[in-house]
Design a protein around this motif. Structure first.
Motif, short mmCIF file in Angstrom:
data_model
loop_
_atom_site.label_atom_id
_atom_site.label_comp_id
_atom_site.label_asym_id
_atom_site.label_seq_id
_atom_site.Cartn_x
_atom_site.Cartn_y
_atom_site.Cartn_z
N CYS A 42 4.02 -11.16 13.09
CA CYS A 42 2.61 -10.72 12.59
C CYS A 42 2.47 -9.75 13.17
CB CYS A 42 1.98 -12.25 12.32
SG CYS A 42 0.24 -11.65 11.24
N GLU A 43 2.65 -8.54 12.33
CA GLU A 43 1.56 -7.86 13.13
C GLU A 43 0.18 -6.98 12.36
OE1 GLU A 43 3.91 -4.55 11.76
OE2 GLU A 43 5.56 -5.11 12.41
N GLN A 44 -0.21 -7.74 11.39
CA GLN A 44 -1.49 -7.92 10.80
C GLN A 44 -1.55 -9.35 10.52
OE1 GLN A 44 -2.13 -4.31 8.50
NE2 GLN A 44 -4.04 -4.08 8.38
N MET A 45 -3.19 -9.10 10.00
CA MET A 45 -3.93 -10.43 9.31
C MET A 45 -5.37 -9.75 8.64
SD MET A 45 -3.03 -14.60 9.76
CE MET A 45 -3.45 -15.60 8.12
N GLU A 46 -5.92 -9.79 7.69
CA GLU A 46 -6.50 -9.76 7.38
C GLU A 46 -7.14 -10.70 6.11
OE1 GLU A 46 -7.18 -5.65 3.87
OE2 GLU A 46 -5.94 -4.98 6.44
N LYS A 47 -8.60 -10.82 6.27
CA LYS A 47 -9.25 -11.68 5.14
C LYS A 47 -9.24 -11.25 4.04
CE LYS A 47 -12.87 -15.32 5.11
NZ LYS A 47 -13.58 -16.26 5.72
N GLN A 52 -8.07 -16.83 2.10
CA GLN A 52 -6.90 -16.68 1.99
C GLN A 52 -6.81 -14.63 2.47
OE1 GLN A 52 -7.36 -15.39 -1.85
NE2 GLN A 52 -7.83 -17.37 -2.87
N TYR A 53 -5.55 -15.04 2.89
CA TYR A 53 -4.93 -13.34 3.91
C TYR A 53 -4.24 -12.76 3.06
CZ TYR A 53 -8.18 -16.87 6.59
OH TYR A 53 -9.36 -17.65 7.04
N LYS A 54 -4.28 -11.73 3.59
CA LYS A 54 -3.27 -10.11 3.65
C LYS A 54 -2.46 -9.82 4.96
CE LYS A 54 -2.39 -5.58 2.08
NZ LYS A 54 -2.29 -4.40 1.06
N ILE A 72 -1.21 -15.07 1.72
CA ILE A 72 -1.65 -16.55 2.80
C ILE A 72 -2.56 -16.90 1.90
CG2 ILE A 72 -1.32 -17.57 5.05
CD1 ILE A 72 0.02 -15.24 6.67
N SER A 73 -2.70 -18.86 1.96
CA SER A 73 -4.12 -18.91 1.41
C SER A 73 -3.16 -20.69 2.05
CB SER A 73 -4.39 -19.07 -0.44
OG SER A 73 -2.91 -20.08 -1.32
N LEU A 74 -4.91 -20.85 2.43
CA LEU A 74 -4.86 -21.75 3.16
C LEU A 74 -5.44 -23.01 1.89
CD1 LEU A 74 -6.23 -21.17 6.59
CD2 LEU A 74 -3.53 -21.58 5.72
#
Length: 162
Positions: A42-47, A52-54, A72-74
Motif C-alpha cells: 500500500c503506497e497511498q490511502m486517502e479518506k 471509505q478510502y481510496k 476500501i470501505s469499513l
C-alpha cells in the motif's frame, strides 16, 4: 469476437493472536494511517468518506505484477469487536473484489483476531492459477498481521512495574 475473463475465487480464514488489548488493536484496524503501513504494497490511502478510502497498491502474483487502484470501505462496525472490510481494486494485471470480516476477542490481556474473507481475482493475474494466488494471499495476510503486531503489541520491557 468475445473474450473470456478468467475469474478465480478463494477463501481466506484464520486466527492471529497479538499481545495487546482488544481496544488498541481495534483502534489500529480502523486507523487509515496504520492500515496503510500494515497492508503489503500500500503506497497511498486517502479518506473519501465516512469509513471509505481510496488506495494505491503495488501487488502481484508470481511474474504478474502491477499497480492497483482500490476502494476500501469499513462496514458493520461494532467497536471494539467486529467489522467488515470490502475491497474492490483494478489495475493493468486484472481486478480484485473481496470482503472479509474481523472479530476480536479478549484473550487474557492479548487479543485473538478471527478473520474470514472471500476474494475474486480476474484478468491476467488470474492466469497464474488458484494455488499460486492462494499461497500469495496467505503470505500477504501473514505480513499484514506481523506488521499490525509490530505497531500495536505490548513490549513487556517497556513496563516499569508501577
Amino acid at each position: 469476437m468475445s473474450f473470456v475473463v478468467e475469474v478465480l475465487s478463494l477463501k481466506i480464514e484464520g486466527t492471529h493472536k497479538i499481545n495487546a488489548p482488544r481496544e488498541r488493536i481495534f483502534a489500529a484496524l480502523i486507523n487509515p494511517d496504520i492500515l496503510q503501513k500494515c497492508i503489503p504494497g500500500c503506497e497511498q490511502m486517502e479518506k473519501t468518506g465516512d469509513n471509505q478510502y481510496k488506495a494505491r497498491l503495488t501487488a502481484g502474483v508470481g511474474p504478474v505484477k502491477g499497480v492497483f487502484t482500490a476502494t476500501i470501505s469499513l462496514q458493520d462496525i461494532i467497536a471494539p469487536e467486529h467489522y467488515k472490510l470490502v475491497v474492490e481494486g483494478k489495475g493493468q494485471p486484472g481486478f480484485v473484489k473481496g470482503s472479509g470480516e474481523l472479530t476480536l476477542k479478549d484473550a487474557d490481556g492479548a487479543t485473538d483476531i478471527q478473520y474470514t474473507g472471500d476474494v475474486n481475482v480476474g484478468g491476467l493475474i488470474a492466469s497464474v492459477g488458484q494455488r499460486m494466488i492462494q499461497a500469495t494471499a496467505n503470505l500477504l495476510t501473514a505480513r499484514f498481521f506481523r506488521s499490525l503486531e509490530a505497531k500495536t503489541a505490548v513490549n513487556p520491557a517497556s513496563f516499569t512495574g508501577t
